[in-house]
Design an enzyme around this catalytic site. Sequence first.
Site, PDB file in Angstrom:
ATOM      1  CB  CYS A  74       1.621  -6.427  -0.761  1.00 50.18           C
ATOM      2  SG  CYS A  74       2.814  -6.293   0.584  1.00 50.18           S
ATOM      3  CG  HIS A 243      -0.358  -5.252   3.739  1.00 47.40           C
ATOM      4  ND1 HIS A 243      -0.024  -6.137   2.731  1.00 47.40           N
ATOM      5  CD2 HIS A 243      -1.622  -4.842   3.469  1.00 47.40           C
ATOM      6  CE1 HIS A 243      -1.040  -6.252   1.900  1.00 47.40           C
ATOM      7  NE2 HIS A 243      -2.028  -5.471   2.324  1.00 47.40           N
ATOM      8  CG  ASN A 268      -5.662  -4.675   1.481  1.00 52.05           C
ATOM      9  OD1 ASN A 268      -4.532  -5.042   1.176  1.00 52.05           O
ATOM     10  ND2 ASN A 268      -6.354  -5.216   2.470  1.00 52.05           N
TER      11      ASN A 268
END
Length: 662
Positions: A74, A243, A268
Amino acid sequence: MKEEGKAECGGEFLFEDPDFPAEDTSLFYNSSTAIAGLQGDITWLRPQEICHSPALFPDNISLGHAKQGLLGDCWFLCACTYLLSNKHLLNKVLPPGQPQWGDSRYRGSFQLCFWQQGLWTEVTIDDRLPCINSTLCFSRCHSPTVFWVALLEKAYAKLHGSYERLWAGQVSEALVDLTGGLAEHWSLRDVGSEEEQRPEQDSDQVRRRRLDLNFLYPLKDKCAISCSTHSNPGGASELGQYHALTVMESLDVKTLSGSKVLLLRIRNPWGRCCWGGAWIGSGVGWSTIDPNSALDLQSRVAEGEFWLDETEFLSQFDDVTVGYPISDEGHLQSIYTGNLLTHSHQLAGRWIKGHSAGGSRNSSSYSSNPKFWLKMCERGEVLLSLLQHRKWKNPEKYTQTSLENTKHQHYQAIALHMWKVEKKRFNLSRMLNKPPCASTDCHVYDREVVLHRQLEPGYYLLIPSTYQTGAEARFLIRVFTSSSSSLSAVKNPAPSLPLTTDGEWETSYFQGSWLEGKTAGGSRNFQSHWQNPYFPFTVCDESAVTSGVNVRITLHQSRPDTDLHPIGFHIYKSLEGRSEQMLSRDEDPVASCVPHCYTQDVSMACCLSPGAYTIVPSTYQPDCSANFTLSLARRIHRKVVKSQERLGRAIREISHISVMQS
């Protein structure tokens, strides 16, 4: 017979990359992550085998955003999102005009570029991509027919050695690799106890340890901004630990009561909302603002995006990473002032154990670290960066290492200190006893540390260091300034003496020449020996004698290896106030570096009592001309630096790890 590196398809040969083959070696590093369970399930397909009419980019830009797959990268995808809104940077990374699918020139290969240690590095890949059941298993675009993200991810994996090496990383590193600029990160949390927060005397007290979002407001539409969570936030029910997400937009919105609320639109990488705050769907937040404004803002939300206000943002996320804007001309723009930093310089360096890895200011060998001159021609804003090379470790050795220690595996704890000097000739030991005029925020296990200052005209000495003495690494010093400046390395006139841990040493350098018929007197076997150059010095510190060696001398001749003279030197005792030319020619030396040797350098360490001495360097035979440098290191008692350095927090920005949940 098939040509190596190519595969036949429809009568045409398509490129197959022999350096990053469609095999498990390109997927896995040490099989310590969740993707290790995919072994045997992955096939490699080209885009035209995955869908009809593949393309690099979509017509609708929102469909080109990255969507995370089964790989925990990510942090990398957040940096990719910034490229999509900056055409000039995207063209740098993925040069336009390359033949795509359906083009008669298409041969199954793509060229991409990444900034690595000061240079843009080209990476060529084939377009075979890892799939499960004919679907991309790692990163993709929201449109299943768009492949720029998957190709960029593959090229980045090749650069690192495998896909698995992209598991867990720093958003700041990916931003620098994709832009060639700078990125910094700030905590959104209070940093430790009051004692821990108290700045060290020689740290950069201006550095922001806790970010105020209003600080970024003037450049909010130009910066790359990412936020991350290190634990499961109360509102983000699906987000696991570590994250990273992207801040797409932030704006002040007027409420019905007349006050203002700062709203942030977050993307996201998983491609779904994972949020349940006051500004989701029909949340209570929307009832506090004008209905038309509410409809407008809600219409901006794409798949995987959500709004939250400043209070929610500060409570749910742990830190923020900010990438500096870069103009179309390639100039960095300061996030502190908005100024364009139109002058830039960079120099490479290295910490070498036993020579230039002097450690922190706690160490007596600190002064042996590499040194650089920054010259400011006029007052201006300055950004200084120290960036170290990543060092990959043995995969077997670190298979069981926790992911929180990733930085310890690959990086040294580093810092950068700066002193202002009035002239380029100065006493280094005395200067280092004084606090620096600026420094980074103690030693940290980051790939890059950044220092910001407004500097007056003049010379500044920069010293990059590791926390531990003897810690080896390569590094790059970068300087960005708003006004005219220059950067140069401080070159020692002779090779450095080996570092020691037995106290503080002060080194002096002397230049000399042996001239035929004048000062090339030869060894003590010849009457002309006393024509050689003389170099007087004194030993003053009585206490230094009690612990052994207190003088180290190196003689270096400036001649090619193929044409060396045999060289050596003697040390004679002198009387105070007496000319060195009046040395007794019958007196034996108190120490000698003999026999004369055919070598570039000869060295000697000895213990001398307090008093006056003279060094007489010579060649073995008279009339052998050469230039030479003499380095003299004397052990001294230096005052203890009042400020003791501490090792910074082991991991400032914890590695961002996430797995796509089914």
